[in-house]
Design a protein around this motif. Structure first.
Motif, PDB file in Angstrom:
ATOM      1  N   VAL A   1       0.864  -1.505  -0.005  1.00  0.00           N
ATOM      2  CA  VAL A   1       0.265   0.061   0.143  1.00  0.00           C
ATOM      3  C   VAL A   1       0.895   1.280   0.223  1.00  0.00           C
ATOM      4  CG1 VAL A   1      -2.170   1.252   1.439  1.00  0.00           C
ATOM      5  CG2 VAL A   1      -2.140  -1.356   1.243  1.00  0.00           C
ATOM      6  N   GLU A   2       1.744   1.373   0.862  1.00  0.00           N
ATOM      7  CA  GLU A   2       2.594   2.405   0.893  1.00  0.00           C
ATOM      8  C   GLU A   2       3.725   2.889  -0.738  1.00  0.00           C
ATOM      9  OE1 GLU A   2       5.536   4.089   4.260  1.00  0.00           O
ATOM     10  OE2 GLU A   2       6.825   2.136   3.123  1.00  0.00           O
ATOM     11  N   GLY A   3       4.023   2.115  -1.289  1.00  0.00           N
ATOM     12  CA  GLY A   3       4.676   1.895  -2.149  1.00  0.00           C
ATOM     13  C   GLY A   3       4.116   2.204  -3.513  1.00  0.00           C
ATOM     14  N   VAL A   4       2.270   2.261  -3.681  1.00  0.00           N
ATOM     15  CA  VAL A   4       1.709   2.834  -4.318  1.00  0.00           C
ATOM     16  C   VAL A   4       1.391   4.026  -3.499  1.00  0.00           C
ATOM     17  CG1 VAL A   4      -0.731   3.097  -5.259  1.00  0.00           C
ATOM     18  CG2 VAL A   4       0.490   0.316  -5.071  1.00  0.00           C
ATOM     19  N   ALA A   5       0.644   4.240  -2.369  1.00  0.00           N
ATOM     20  CA  ALA A   5       0.537   5.232  -1.901  1.00  0.00           C
ATOM     21  C   ALA A   5       0.632   6.510  -1.958  1.00  0.00           C
ATOM     22  CB  ALA A   5      -0.131   4.994  -0.650  1.00  0.00           C
TER      23      ALA A   5
END
Length: 175
Positions: free
Chosen positions: A130-134
């Motif tokens: 999630v962090e890698g996209v967001a």
């Protein structure tokens, strides 16, 4: 863009805090006979996570990516949620949490926190994905988001297999 630089730097500081926790937990595990697994993929993981932070800053600046409120605010909320999930995992695993795959034989699986429900065996990796996209999309750095996601997916195949093997080996040794 100043606030975005500060956000990425804050995530970088969070990573340094994780490394300090991991160092302490590594000592704890090794003192109890912990066994390391999968050291071959670890340098790639470090490079990938470092590249995510650098890519966020470079793409946003060099490609003159704008902040789009309709995208940026929801992505910021996901970044914050990912941090919450990550630290919930770290807290639940206690001294067993690590950035490396280290298993202490004869310890039962953790069944508290996000591991209590059993339907998600690796919740920390959900936080990473999630962090890698967001984080990049908070400032429309879509190339960084896409690149990290694809490389991270390949890494997670290796990492999760490694962890599952390590946990199965430790479980078999305990029986």
């Amino acid at each position: 863009m100043t606030w975005y630089v500060l956000l990425v730097l804050a995530v970088g500081a969070e990573r340094l805090a994780e490394l300090a926790v991991a160092r302490r937990n590594t000592r704890w595990s090794l003192e109890r006979g912990g066994i390391r697994y999968g050291q071959g993929h670890y340098p790639f993981m470090v490079a990938l996570h470092t590249g995510l932070l650098a890519g966020c800053l470079l793409e946003a600046a060099l490609a003159d990516r704008p902040f789009l409120p309709w995208l940026g605010w929801p992505m910021l909320a996901l970044v914050i949620a990912a941090q919450g999930l990550r630290w919930w995992c770290i807290t639940a695993l206690g001294p067993r949490w690590n950035t490396q795959v280290l298993v202490v034989p004869d310890l039962p699986l953790v069944t508290t926190g996000p591991y209590r429900y059993g339907w998600l065996r690796h919740p920390n990796y959900v936080a990473v994905a999630v962090e890698g996209v967001a984080l990049p999309l908070t400032h429309t750095a879509w190339i960084t988001a896409l690149t990290f996601t694809l490389l991270n997916a390949a890494l997670m195949v290796v990492r999760i297999r490694c962890e599952n093997t390590a946990l199965a080996t430790a479980s078999n040794a305990a029986t």
